[in-house]
Design an enzyme around this catalytic site. Structure first.
Site, PDB file in Angstrom:
ATOM      1  N   SER A  43      88.863 -18.092   4.944  1.00 34.73           N
ATOM      2  CA  SER A  43      90.101 -18.834   5.182  1.00 34.73           C
ATOM      3  C   SER A  43      90.050 -20.266   4.693  1.00 34.73           C
ATOM      4  O   SER A  43      91.092 -20.851   4.377  1.00 34.73           O
ATOM      5  CB  SER A  43      90.409 -18.833   6.689  1.00 34.73           C
ATOM      6  OG  SER A  43      89.294 -19.305   7.430  1.00 34.73           O
ATOM      7  N   HIS A 249      91.237 -25.248  11.188  1.00 35.10           N
ATOM      8  CA  HIS A 249      91.268 -25.083   9.739  1.00 35.10           C
ATOM      9  C   HIS A 249      91.842 -26.338   9.079  1.00 35.10           C
ATOM     10  O   HIS A 249      92.588 -27.087   9.705  1.00 35.10           O
ATOM     11  CB  HIS A 249      92.113 -23.871   9.347  1.00 35.10           C
ATOM     12  CG  HIS A 249      91.439 -22.568   9.625  1.00 35.10           C
ATOM     13  ND1 HIS A 249      91.430 -21.997  10.868  1.00 35.10           N
ATOM     14  CD2 HIS A 249      90.730 -21.741   8.822  1.00 35.10           C
ATOM     15  CE1 HIS A 249      90.758 -20.861  10.824  1.00 35.10           C
ATOM     16  NE2 HIS A 249      90.311 -20.691   9.589  1.00 35.10           N
TER      17      HIS A 249
END
Length: 267
Positions: A43, A249
């Site tokens: 990711s 993230h």
């Protein structure tokens, strides 16, 4: 960025992976095009957290603001295949991402290993179960990184080299999650934050060593993210976020300001 008390109760998802692009430069001609480029990984390479996702990428959440797409846009490679996928582990790369690699591939980028080490479960434990459980879970991750992950990385890197024998391979690392003694007044304890940062350092150190032993180039993003961690005045990482899978993230700024310069410097 301060953790919201309501958000802390949410299950945290973590799939744990100066701008020097060609600003003002003339577009590359066909003769000057960069070599064929394939972007692999998890990711942190697909761009989860950066928004602007390609609807065709489904749950892989490949973003137009992810560093591989930004690098391709700036450098005009002769071809670009973007197979990185949110949630990917080393086996997922081997089994599902290597199709575009061949003898003519000139450049490969990858971030991988965070999910193998269980950072998603680690962050969920740390957010929901307190300091003691957090520290225990982090220690389990560190043991995995030291004892099991090197072999997992070797398997991926061997496959990449076998399928793309002439390619330059850039292995991107992971940022530290937290600015210690920062602006977060609620949420994880300072001891938990420090332990998570130490595990990230372990992950980077092991990844850099395995990359070097395969003749690959390691792109260390920690310096670029310094001053932009969670709890800093200008974070480039999400804390607990909605949608929850974007938690922990990089934001779009993290991709362009943290990852892209590391890719530029290594490629």
């Amino acid at each position: 960025m301060k953790l919201n008390r309501g958000a802390v109760a949410a299950t945290a998802a973590f799939a744990l992976t100066g701008l020097t692009t060609l600003t003002g430069a003339a577009p590359a001609t066909a003769q000057e095009a960069a070599p064929a480029y394939v972007a692999l990984g998890d990711s942190y390479s697909s761009g989860l957290g950066a928004g602007s996702y390609d609807s065709g990428s489904g749950s892989c959440k490949r973003s137009a603001k992810a560093y591989p797409q930004l690098w391709s846009d700036a450098n005009s490679p002769s071809s670009f295949d973007f197979t990185a996928c949110a949630g990917a582990r080393t086996d997922d790369v081997i089994n599902g991402q290597l199709g575009p690699l061949n003898d003519s591939t000139g450049l490969v980028s990858i971030s991988i290993g965070g999910n193998d080490a269980g950072f998603g479960d680690t962050m969920t434990t740390c957010v929901l179960k307190g300091e003691s459980a957090c520290l225990q879970k982090v220690e389990q991750a560190r043991e995995y990184i030291a004892n099991t992950l090197p072999g997992r990385l070797d398997s991926v890197y061997d496959e990449i080299r076998g399928k793309a024998p002439s390619a330059k391979v850039v292995v991107l690392g992971y940022p530290r999650m937290y600015q210690l003694e920062g602006q977060c007044n609620v949420g994880l304890s300072e001891k938990s934050r420090a332990a998570i940062n130490s595990a990230s350092d372990d992950l980077n150190d092991v990844t850099a060593k395995r990359a070097a032993d395969h003749g690959f180039t390691f792109g260390d993003v920690r310096e670029g993210f310094t001053g932009h961690e969670i709890c800093s005045p200008a974070p480039w990482l999400h804390s607990v976020a909605y949608p929850v899978d974007e938690s922990y993230h990089p934001t779009a700024e993290g991709q362009s300001g943290g990852y892209l310069p590391a890719m530029d410097g290594a490629a």
